[in-house]
Design an enzyme around this catalytic site. Structure first.
Site, PDB file in Angstrom:
ATOM      1  N   ASN A   5       0.875  -1.176   0.000  1.00  0.00           N
ATOM      2  CA  ASN A   5       0.000   0.000   0.000  1.00  0.00           C
ATOM      3  C   ASN A   5       0.908   1.220   0.000  1.00  0.00           C
ATOM      4  O   ASN A   5       1.467   1.584   1.035  1.00  0.00           O
ATOM      5  CB  ASN A   5      -0.873  -0.037   1.255  1.00  0.00           C
ATOM      6  N   ARG A  41      -2.384  -1.762  -3.715  1.00  0.00           N
ATOM      7  CA  ARG A  41      -3.591  -0.971  -3.560  1.00  0.00           C
ATOM      8  C   ARG A  41      -3.498   0.242  -4.477  1.00  0.00           C
ATOM      9  O   ARG A  41      -2.484   0.954  -4.462  1.00  0.00           O
ATOM     10  CB  ARG A  41      -3.689  -0.501  -2.117  1.00  0.00           C
ATOM     11  N   HIS A  99     -12.681   2.914  -0.286  1.00  0.00           N
ATOM     12  CA  HIS A  99     -12.588   1.888   0.780  1.00  0.00           C
ATOM     13  C   HIS A  99     -13.233   0.561   0.343  1.00  0.00           C
ATOM     14  O   HIS A  99     -13.630  -0.247   1.179  1.00  0.00           O
ATOM     15  CB  HIS A  99     -13.312   2.318   2.076  1.00  0.00           C
ATOM     16  N   ARG A 150     -12.021  15.859   7.384  1.00  0.00           N
ATOM     17  CA  ARG A 150     -12.844  16.190   6.208  1.00  0.00           C
ATOM     18  C   ARG A 150     -14.284  16.478   6.610  1.00  0.00           C
ATOM     19  O   ARG A 150     -14.816  15.842   7.514  1.00  0.00           O
ATOM     20  CB  ARG A 150     -12.847  15.018   5.221  1.00  0.00           C
ATOM     21  N   GLU A 192      -7.477  -5.348   4.534  1.00  0.00           N
ATOM     22  CA  GLU A 192      -7.350  -5.055   3.107  1.00  0.00           C
ATOM     23  C   GLU A 192      -6.169  -5.810   2.507  1.00  0.00           C
ATOM     24  O   GLU A 192      -6.202  -6.194   1.351  1.00  0.00           O
ATOM     25  CB  GLU A 192      -7.183  -3.540   2.915  1.00  0.00           C
TER      26      GLU A 192
END
Ligand code: ADP
Length: 397
Positions: free
Chosen positions: A8, A89, A178, A239, A382
């Site tokens: 990743n 990823r 995601h 955010r 993941e």
């Protein structure tokens, strides 16, 4: 038996996990940070022990070479030839990648062409892929996209209520992110519920620094909270999540900032940080809320309230619900957030048991045994999804 590495990579760092497949045993994992800066950091876990070194790491390629050298040093492998493939990823696959892809020149060009949609992420992800290709030219490399799982959304979910030509001309639509995490917990939930995934209506809540909610029907994402970019949806660490777009010119006029500066505030100075005024980290917020700091309490309320509303909305979209899943840093660890999100959902069959809620980072049901809707904490993984896709798209294909 195969050795597969999952990567990743970000602009100045990358995480790695080396798996033995198909057993999915983790052989080693670690993190390379501050690539291209002074005092690079290399961390690796070997036999449960963590090792950390400070060194100069000029580029991603050199970082990967160094990682492979360290594998030899720690007797994890004797030679690079022992690694059978790598998985990466990639944040944005646009509409080009509804599933993972074995890397060739066309895939590289396509990922590169999507950089307009993910300027910070796709180029960094691609750097990792190209470095592995150069170091292991005869092995399969597979790209796994954050957006793929959400490509099953119907047009009515992904289309914005804008002039239709903007979708056709500029690719403006909801993509969602995601996806690898939402997909992992979906399949894990089916196993834990002992029901075929095709029969299930799930709401998966990935709550980390970035957060997104997905409506998953019959194993397929049919709606998700993030949008054209990962700024949309629920409140996050820094955010905003959804807000009225008319705020952009209004704030520009009031503050004299450019559109880019305003969006930067929406991305980096808002969310839990903006509302609390002191931290984007939920642990800090919880600690202050314990001491009755009103802004910390407010940040928690805002955060939980947005997720709560998505649950109502997505249950409606699916004409009912079988389970709510919590995952990622906050979802896996915060009993406080889970309790707030689940409060007052009995009307739709969610009977949450507070006594089961004191759980961190492990799989657990949080519902009363007869609750029609189940609630499950599932730690995401993941990396194992990436390793599985290297097997599927790279080795067994
Ligand atoms: P990222 O999106 O960066 O991968 P993570 O999934 O690691 O994020 O989630 C980070 C968030 O999880 C932070 O807000 C952090 O405070 C929160 N978190 C981690 N551990 C705990 C805990 N024990 N209790 C409450 N929140 C936690």
């Amino acid at each position: 038996m195969k050795k597969i590495i999952a990567i990743n990579s970000g602009s100045s760092s990358f995480k790695f996990q080396l798996f033995e497949m198909p057993s999915e045993k983790v052989i080693t994992k670690g993190l390379v940070e501050r690539i291209g800066m002074d005092n690079g950091i290399f961390s690796i876990v070997v036999n449960g022990q963590k090792h950390k070194e400070i060194l100069e790491i000029p580029s991603h390629k050199e970082a990967i070479e160094m990682m492979l050298e360290k594998f030899k040093e720690y007797n994890i492998i004797d030679s690079i030839d022992e690694i059978d493939g790598s998985g990466h990823r990639v944040v944005h696959g646009g509409e080009l990648f509804p599933e993972s892809a074995l890397v060739d020149q066309k895939v590289i060009d396509d990922i590169d062409s999507l950089k307009e949609l993910a300027p910070l992420h796709n180029p960094a992800n691609l750097t990792g892929i190209i470095a592995f290709q150069q170091l292991m030219p005869n092995k399969p490399h597979v790209a796994v996209f954050d957006t793929s799982f959400h490509q099953s959304m119907p047009e009515s979910s992904y289309l914005y209520s804008l002039p239709y030509d903007y979708y056709k001309d500029y690719g403006i639509r909801k993509y969602g992110f995601h996806g690898t995490s939402h997909k992992y917990v979906t399949h894990r939930a089916a196993t834990l519920l002992e029901r075929p995934v095709e029969q299930l209506r799930l709401i998966t809540c990935h709550l980390g620094n970035g957060a997104s909610i997905a409506a998953v029907k019959g194993g397929k994402s049919i709606d998700t909270s993030m949008g054209f970019t990962p700024l949309a949806g629920v409140t996050m660490g820094t955010r905003t999540g959804n807000l009225d777009p008319a705020l952009i010119p209004y704030l520009m006029e009031k503050t004299g900032k450019t559109a880019e500066e305003v969006i930067d505030i929406f991305n980096n100075e808002s969310g839990l940080l903006g509302v609390s005024g002191f931290s984007s980290d939920l642990r800090d917020i919880e600690e202050e809320a314990e001491k009755s700091n009103p802004r910390a309490e407010l940040a928690l309320e805002v955060f939980a309230n947005r997720i709560h509303k998505y649950i109502g909305s997505y249950a409606t979209r699916m004409n009912g619900l079988d389970a709510i899943i919590f995952t990622a840093g906050i979802g896996e660890n915060s009993d406080v957030v889970r309790a707030k999100v689940l409060q007052g959902l009995e009307f739709m069959g969610v009977y949450f048991d507070e006594k089961l809620n004191n759980v961190r980072g492990e799989e657990q049901f949080l519902n009363h045994p007869h609750s029609p809707v189940k609630v499950i904490v599932i730690p995401t993984n993941e990396e194992v999804m990436i390793a599985r896709d290297v097997m599927t798209y790279g080795i067994e294909a």
